[in-house]
Motif scaffolding. Structure first.
Motif, PDB file in Angstrom:
ATOM      1  N   LYS A 174       0.834  -1.218   0.000  1.00  0.00           N
ATOM      2  CA  LYS A 174       0.000   0.000   0.000  1.00  0.00           C
ATOM      3  C   LYS A 174       0.859   1.255   0.000  1.00  0.00           C
ATOM      4  CE  LYS A 174      -4.655  -0.346   1.045  1.00  0.00           C
ATOM      5  NZ  LYS A 174      -5.348  -0.954  -0.063  1.00  0.00           N
ATOM      6  N   LYS A 175       0.483   2.191  -0.842  1.00  0.00           N
ATOM      7  CA  LYS A 175       1.167   3.482  -0.836  1.00  0.00           C
ATOM      8  C   LYS A 175       0.310   4.459  -0.048  1.00  0.00           C
ATOM      9  CE  LYS A 175       3.929   6.406  -3.761  1.00  0.00           C
ATOM     10  NZ  LYS A 175       4.272   6.866  -5.097  1.00  0.00           N
ATOM     11  N   ARG A 203       0.823  11.005  -7.029  1.00  0.00           N
ATOM     12  CA  ARG A 203       1.797  10.074  -6.438  1.00  0.00           C
ATOM     13  C   ARG A 203       1.189   8.691  -6.217  1.00  0.00           C
ATOM     14  NH1 ARG A 203       2.476  15.150  -4.468  1.00  0.00           N
ATOM     15  NH2 ARG A 203       4.577  15.974  -4.191  1.00  0.00           N
ATOM     16  N   ALA A 228       4.278  -1.068   4.177  1.00  0.00           N
ATOM     17  CA  ALA A 228       3.615  -0.016   3.409  1.00  0.00           C
ATOM     18  C   ALA A 228       4.695   0.934   2.928  1.00  0.00           C
ATOM     19  CB  ALA A 228       2.610   0.722   4.285  1.00  0.00           C
ATOM     20  N   GLU A 229       4.311   1.737   1.956  1.00  0.00           N
ATOM     21  CA  GLU A 229       5.241   2.773   1.498  1.00  0.00           C
ATOM     22  C   GLU A 229       4.657   4.129   1.877  1.00  0.00           C
ATOM     23  OE1 GLU A 229       6.981   4.806  -2.570  1.00  0.00           O
ATOM     24  OE2 GLU A 229       5.859   2.936  -2.724  1.00  0.00           O
ATOM     25  N   ILE A 281      -1.243   7.714  -4.377  1.00  0.00           N
ATOM     26  CA  ILE A 281      -1.545   7.394  -2.967  1.00  0.00           C
ATOM     27  C   ILE A 281      -2.888   6.662  -2.892  1.00  0.00           C
ATOM     28  CG2 ILE A 281      -2.090   8.372  -0.690  1.00  0.00           C
ATOM     29  CD1 ILE A 281       0.906   8.700  -1.486  1.00  0.00           C
ATOM     30  N   GLU A 282      -2.890   5.540  -2.136  1.00  0.00           N
ATOM     31  CA  GLU A 282      -4.093   4.709  -2.046  1.00  0.00           C
ATOM     32  C   GLU A 282      -4.821   4.861  -0.714  1.00  0.00           C
ATOM     33  OE1 GLU A 282      -2.986   0.525  -3.733  1.00  0.00           O
ATOM     34  OE2 GLU A 282      -1.241   1.435  -2.761  1.00  0.00           O
ATOM     35  N   GLY A 295       4.416   7.453   0.963  1.00  0.00           N
ATOM     36  CA  GLY A 295       4.734   8.159  -0.278  1.00  0.00           C
ATOM     37  C   GLY A 295       4.671   9.661  -0.151  1.00  0.00           C
TER      38      GLY A 295
END
Ligand code: GRF
Length: 187
Positions: free
Chosen positions: A2-3, A79, A29-30, A81-82, A32
């Motif tokens: 997941k970002k 970016r 997770a990242e 992002i989720e 971001g």
């Protein structure tokens, strides 16, 4: 993986706990992006030090909340992002962001919600003279600290606990629990 974007306004000790958990691999997770509604503050220094991309935005530079949030959404989408993690973000999330991120925004609040929502939850608990308070991690909806609860932890308040002491106890628990709960949500 997941970002995620972390939204924070001030000190950023929870942001740091999330960064540290990602580093050691307990949170997969990242991170971001860090979004802050202030142009200075410890959380921005932390992002710089950790070389995490950050973005400061002031609502004063926009005609209304919709335009303010549209700019945030654009930054998030650019970016990829989720998921949004609020960690000391001192602003209500409005309908523009909520619609773009359904069931994908969480918050951490330093009380056992629904008790003591809003500002200075720790001071509210001390003033009320309760013997137990704690922390809540919940999904974000349009209300003030009202979304569905994901996890809570009780913290005992001793008779001579000051606000500062209670805050320290709650934050220590937050730093452990927020990464753990997010990891469960993402896995
Ligand atoms: C945390 O205690 C959190 O519960 C509340 O704001 C505080 C932020 O602290 N929403 P920090 O900026 O992460 O140190």
């Amino acid at each position: 993986m997941k970002k995620i974007a972390v939204f924070a306004s001030g000190n950023g000790s929870n942001f740091q706990a999330l960064v540290d958990a990602v580093k050691v691999g307990t949170l997969q997770a990242e991170i971001g992006l860090l979004v802050s509604d202030r142009s200075s503050g410890a959380v921005l220094d932390r992002a710089q030090k950790e070389t995490i991309d950050y973005f400061c935005i002031s609502p004063r530079d926009f005609a209304d909340k919709t335009e303010f949030e549209m700019e945030i959404v654009q930054q998030l989408k650019s970016r990829a992002i989720e998921f949004i993690v609020l960690a000391g973000y001192m602003r209500l999330i409005g309908s523009t962001i909520l619609q773009e991120y359904p069931e994908s925004i969480v918050n951490i609040h330093p009380s056992l919600l629904p008790a003591f929502p809003g500002k200075d939850a720790i001071g509210q608990a001390i003033d009320a003279g309760v013997q137990v308070s704690g922390l809540t991690i919940h999904y974000v909806d349009a209300g003030m600290d009202t979304g569905p609860i994901i996890a809570q932890k009780e913290i005992e308040i001793l008779p001579d606990d000051t606000k500062e002491e209670l805050q320290k106890k709650i934050q220590q628990a937050e730093h452990v629990m927020y990464p753990e709960v997010l990891q469960e949500l993402f896995s």
